[in-house]
Design a protein around this motif. Structure first.
Motif, PDB file in Angstrom:
ATOM      1  N   MET A 188       0.840  -1.191   0.000  1.00  0.00           N
ATOM      2  CA  MET A 188       0.000   0.000   0.000  1.00  0.00           C
ATOM      3  C   MET A 188       0.877   1.245   0.000  1.00  0.00           C
ATOM      4  SD  MET A 188      -2.445   1.416   3.039  1.00  0.00           S
ATOM      5  CE  MET A 188      -0.955   1.767   3.952  1.00  0.00           C
ATOM      6  N   GLY A 189       0.780   2.050  -1.061  1.00  0.00           N
ATOM      7  CA  GLY A 189       1.529   3.298  -1.108  1.00  0.00           C
ATOM      8  C   GLY A 189       3.021   3.112  -0.950  1.00  0.00           C
ATOM      9  N   GLY A 190       3.546   2.022  -1.468  1.00  0.00           N
ATOM     10  CA  GLY A 190       4.972   1.757  -1.363  1.00  0.00           C
ATOM     11  C   GLY A 190       5.382   1.052  -0.084  1.00  0.00           C
ATOM     12  N   LEU A 191       4.436   0.846   0.847  1.00  0.00           N
ATOM     13  CA  LEU A 191       4.733   0.218   2.131  1.00  0.00           C
ATOM     14  C   LEU A 191       4.550  -1.293   2.012  1.00  0.00           C
ATOM     15  CD1 LEU A 191       2.664   2.790   4.185  1.00  0.00           C
ATOM     16  CD2 LEU A 191       5.163   2.590   4.267  1.00  0.00           C
ATOM     17  N   PRO A 192       5.614  -2.073   2.114  1.00  0.00           N
ATOM     18  CA  PRO A 192       5.488  -3.526   1.951  1.00  0.00           C
ATOM     19  C   PRO A 192       4.677  -4.158   3.070  1.00  0.00           C
ATOM     20  CG  PRO A 192       7.727  -2.934   2.615  1.00  0.00           C
ATOM     21  CD  PRO A 192       7.005  -1.655   2.333  1.00  0.00           C
ATOM     22  N   ASP A 193       3.860  -5.143   2.696  1.00  0.00           N
ATOM     23  CA  ASP A 193       2.863  -5.705   3.604  1.00  0.00           C
ATOM     24  C   ASP A 193       3.444  -6.827   4.464  1.00  0.00           C
ATOM     25  OD1 ASP A 193      -0.155  -5.233   3.888  1.00  0.00           O
ATOM     26  OD2 ASP A 193       0.004  -7.413   4.011  1.00  0.00           O
ATOM     27  N   VAL A 194       3.352  -6.644   5.769  1.00  0.00           N
ATOM     28  CA  VAL A 194       3.884  -7.614   6.729  1.00  0.00           C
ATOM     29  C   VAL A 194       3.014  -8.866   6.758  1.00  0.00           C
ATOM     30  CG1 VAL A 194       4.167  -8.024   9.220  1.00  0.00           C
ATOM     31  CG2 VAL A 194       5.078  -5.941   8.186  1.00  0.00           C
ATOM     32  N   ASN A 195       3.654 -10.020   6.923  1.00  0.00           N
ATOM     33  CA  ASN A 195       2.929 -11.274   7.103  1.00  0.00           C
ATOM     34  C   ASN A 195       2.431 -11.338   8.546  1.00  0.00           C
ATOM     35  OD1 ASN A 195       1.890 -13.831   7.168  1.00  0.00           O
ATOM     36  ND2 ASN A 195       3.799 -14.890   6.702  1.00  0.00           N
ATOM     37  N   THR A 196       1.322 -10.668   8.786  1.00  0.00           N
ATOM     38  CA  THR A 196       0.751 -10.588  10.134  1.00  0.00           C
ATOM     39  C   THR A 196       0.230 -11.934  10.624  1.00  0.00           C
ATOM     40  OG1 THR A 196      -1.220  -9.709   9.010  1.00  0.00           O
ATOM     41  CG2 THR A 196       0.162  -8.139  10.183  1.00  0.00           C
ATOM     42  N   GLU A 197       0.223 -12.941   9.753  1.00  0.00           N
ATOM     43  CA  GLU A 197      -0.222 -14.271  10.144  1.00  0.00           C
ATOM     44  C   GLU A 197       0.946 -15.173  10.553  1.00  0.00           C
ATOM     45  OE1 GLU A 197      -2.830 -11.958   8.753  1.00  0.00           O
ATOM     46  OE2 GLU A 197      -1.553 -12.704   7.125  1.00  0.00           O
ATOM     47  N   ASN A 198       2.156 -14.702  10.410  1.00  0.00           N
ATOM     48  CA  ASN A 198       3.335 -15.453  10.837  1.00  0.00           C
ATOM     49  C   ASN A 198       3.358 -15.493  12.370  1.00  0.00           C
ATOM     50  OD1 ASN A 198       5.897 -16.291  11.630  1.00  0.00           O
ATOM     51  ND2 ASN A 198       6.985 -15.042  10.138  1.00  0.00           N
ATOM     52  N   PRO A 199       3.264 -16.679  12.997  1.00  0.00           N
ATOM     53  CA  PRO A 199       3.239 -16.740  14.467  1.00  0.00           C
ATOM     54  C   PRO A 199       4.452 -16.094  15.122  1.00  0.00           C
ATOM     55  CG  PRO A 199       2.622 -18.863  13.526  1.00  0.00           C
ATOM     56  CD  PRO A 199       3.118 -18.014  12.385  1.00  0.00           C
ATOM     57  N   ASP A 200       5.606 -16.164  14.471  1.00  0.00           N
ATOM     58  CA  ASP A 200       6.796 -15.527  15.035  1.00  0.00           C
ATOM     59  C   ASP A 200       6.646 -14.011  15.043  1.00  0.00           C
ATOM     60  OD1 ASP A 200       8.197 -17.918  15.527  1.00  0.00           O
ATOM     61  OD2 ASP A 200       8.900 -18.007  13.455  1.00  0.00           O
ATOM     62  N   PHE A 201       6.059 -13.455  13.969  1.00  0.00           N
ATOM     63  CA  PHE A 201       5.804 -12.011  13.966  1.00  0.00           C
ATOM     64  C   PHE A 201       4.753 -11.657  15.016  1.00  0.00           C
ATOM     65  CE2 PHE A 201       3.067  -8.473  12.841  1.00  0.00           C
ATOM     66  CZ  PHE A 201       3.996  -7.436  12.902  1.00  0.00           C
ATOM     67  N   GLN A 202       3.693 -12.437  15.095  1.00  0.00           N
ATOM     68  CA  GLN A 202       2.644 -12.163  16.076  1.00  0.00           C
ATOM     69  C   GLN A 202       3.213 -12.125  17.491  1.00  0.00           C
ATOM     70  OE1 GLN A 202      -0.262 -15.228  15.338  1.00  0.00           O
ATOM     71  NE2 GLN A 202      -1.137 -14.190  13.549  1.00  0.00           N
ATOM     72  N   HIS A 203       4.096 -13.072  17.798  1.00  0.00           N
ATOM     73  CA  HIS A 203       4.703 -13.115  19.126  1.00  0.00           C
ATOM     74  C   HIS A 203       5.554 -11.865  19.363  1.00  0.00           C
ATOM     75  CE1 HIS A 203       7.526 -14.343  22.303  1.00  0.00           C
ATOM     76  NE2 HIS A 203       6.553 -15.150  22.717  1.00  0.00           N
ATOM     77  N   TYR A 204       6.321 -11.473  18.364  1.00  0.00           N
ATOM     78  CA  TYR A 204       7.183 -10.299  18.489  1.00  0.00           C
ATOM     79  C   TYR A 204       6.340  -9.036  18.661  1.00  0.00           C
ATOM     80  CZ  TYR A 204      11.384  -7.485  17.607  1.00  0.00           C
ATOM     81  OH  TYR A 204      12.441  -6.618  17.721  1.00  0.00           O
ATOM     82  N   TYR A 205       5.297  -8.924  17.856  1.00  0.00           N
ATOM     83  CA  TYR A 205       4.431  -7.747  17.933  1.00  0.00           C
ATOM     84  C   TYR A 205       3.701  -7.692  19.274  1.00  0.00           C
ATOM     85  CZ  TYR A 205       0.424  -4.741  17.356  1.00  0.00           C
ATOM     86  OH  TYR A 205      -0.529  -3.773  17.564  1.00  0.00           O
ATOM     87  N   MET A 206       3.185  -8.820  19.744  1.00  0.00           N
ATOM     88  CA  MET A 206       2.460  -8.830  21.011  1.00  0.00           C
ATOM     89  C   MET A 206       3.376  -8.552  22.194  1.00  0.00           C
ATOM     90  SD  MET A 206      -0.641  -9.036  20.192  1.00  0.00           S
ATOM     91  CE  MET A 206      -1.329  -9.195  21.848  1.00  0.00           C
ATOM     92  N   THR A 207       4.655  -8.863  22.067  1.00  0.00           N
ATOM     93  CA  THR A 207       5.616  -8.483  23.103  1.00  0.00           C
ATOM     94  C   THR A 207       5.688  -6.965  23.216  1.00  0.00           C
ATOM     95  OG1 THR A 207       6.908 -10.500  22.727  1.00  0.00           O
ATOM     96  CG2 THR A 207       8.022  -8.683  23.851  1.00  0.00           C
ATOM     97  N   TYR A 208       5.662  -6.280  22.069  1.00  0.00           N
ATOM     98  CA  TYR A 208       5.622  -4.809  22.045  1.00  0.00           C
ATOM     99  C   TYR A 208       4.333  -4.286  22.679  1.00  0.00           C
ATOM    100  CZ  TYR A 208       4.886  -0.174  19.887  1.00  0.00           C
ATOM    101  OH  TYR A 208       4.609   1.157  19.656  1.00  0.00           O
ATOM    102  N   VAL A 209       3.209  -4.865  22.281  1.00  0.00           N
ATOM    103  CA  VAL A 209       1.917  -4.445  22.833  1.00  0.00           C
ATOM    104  C   VAL A 209       1.896  -4.624  24.347  1.00  0.00           C
ATOM    105  CG1 VAL A 209      -0.519  -5.093  22.950  1.00  0.00           C
ATOM    106  CG2 VAL A 209       0.573  -4.770  20.736  1.00  0.00           C
TER     107      VAL A 209
END
Length: 357
Positions: free
Chosen positions: A180-201
């Protein structure tokens, strides 16, 4: 909402006088919290003004994204670029994550964020943080090594379709997996990404944050949406709202005690009702209708009697303008201060909806 609410009630007569003259009494409970959108305010500035924010009657203050972000234009801090610059403004860069940790060069570091949270707690103001798990910086090579390593490598950070520009925003596969608008789309369904993101949250929650605004929420897939080839199931929203754990990690505070809403901009093929099963939503079409009425100085120029939305008004966040309608599309930039203020008064006095000022 303290005295701000009373100001709004007094002012709504300006709009009501343009109606049909039929008075009706509201019988339903009105949700009357108000959010101050401290757009591009540093953490120090928010902290320094917390007493005034509380006394003005705001229940919440919303920060700009607090995550580590791309450092643009040699670290310039001006809100907008100067004439002739090749970009649209420095504020744009905190919407380009390079890592999901607290602190960035535009707003302040983790210690300054914590000091802001201490001030909010002192004055009983709740903090909403703008979060954006959907994409990274346009220059994806700027992503920090710790993030790449945590998700299983740089190629695992993005959807298989994540570098394909969206051509049709009403195509749900393109909308939820594409660039979107040059911003590459993250694989938000990757469990490793989800874990990393939820650690931030959860780190944000540990410091006292009590709400989230999900940027570009309609670009993150729902269970009913098409799957990217690198995704096993579209379960990001179940993880983000605490319905599911991921690799033993769960949302640290129950979602029903948080104010969570998504930027789900309305269009022809947007699943507002399904998104609303997880969070409150932005009333973007209602904001457009209100700006039309204000611009034409005619209550009948558009309908303000319904929400232009399938979701109940109690679960909508309302605005006269957003940072996008002002800074990106410039749709609202031509309204006068008086028109903007009149619109806020109307939204504050209107039953239901949570105004974002």
């Amino acid at each position: 909402m303290k005295h701000f609410f009373y100001l709004a009630v007094a002012g709504v007569g300006i709009f009501a006088s343009c109606g049909n003259g039929n008075d009706t009494k509201a019988t339903a409970t009105t949700n009357d919290d108000v959010i101050l959108h401290a757009w591009s305010w540093s953490f120090d500035t928010i902290a320094a003004n917390m007493k005034d924010i509380a006394e003005a009657g705001y229940a919440y203050v919303q920060t700009s994204p607090a995550n580590t972000c791309y450092i643009g234009e040699n670290g310039g801090l001006a809100l907008f670029s100067q004439p002739g610059d090749s970009v649209t403004g420095k504020w744009y860069y905190y919407y380009q994550p390079t890592d999901w940790k607290i602190g960035n060069y535009l707003l302040g570091d983790r210690n300054q964020f914590k000091a802001m949270m201490d001030s909010a707690n002192k004055y009983n103001v709740k903090v909403i943080v703008d979060v954006l798990p959907n994409h990274t910086a346009i220059d994806h090579t700027a992503v920090l090594p710790a993030l790449d390593e945590a998700v299983g490598g740089h190629d695992k950070l993005y959807h298989a379709n994540g570098f394909t520009p969206i051509k049709d925003y009403n195509d749900r596969y393109q909308c939820t997996t594409g660039e979107m608008g040059g911003l590459p789309d993250v694989n938000t369904e990757n469990p490793d990404f989800q874990h990393y993101y939820m650690t931030y949250v959860n780190d944000l929650l540990s410091l006292g944050v009590r709400g989230f605004r999900y940027d570009t929420a309609k670009h993150i897939g729902l269970p009913s949406d098409p799957l990217d080839s690198l995704a096993a199931r579209n379960n990001f929203w179940d993880v983000a709202t605490g319905r599911e754990e991921v690799k033993g990690l769960r949302l640290a505070v129950p979602a029903d005690s948080l104010f969570i809403y998504g930027e789900v901009l309305q269009d022809k093929n947007v699943k507002e009702s399904e998104y609303a099963e997880y969070m409150d939503l932005t009333a973007s079409a209602y904001g457009h209708a209100l700006r039309t009425v204000l611009d034409k100085a005619d209550f009948n120029a558009d309908s303000l009697l319904n929400w232009h939305h399938p979701v109940d008004g109690k679960h909508l966040v309302t605005w006269v303008e957003s940072h996008d309608t002002y800074a990106n599309e410039h749709e609202s930039a031509g309204l006068t201060d008086e028109q903007i203020r009149m619109g806020w008064v109307f939204l504050t006095a209107r039953q239901n909806g949570t105004p974002l000022f």
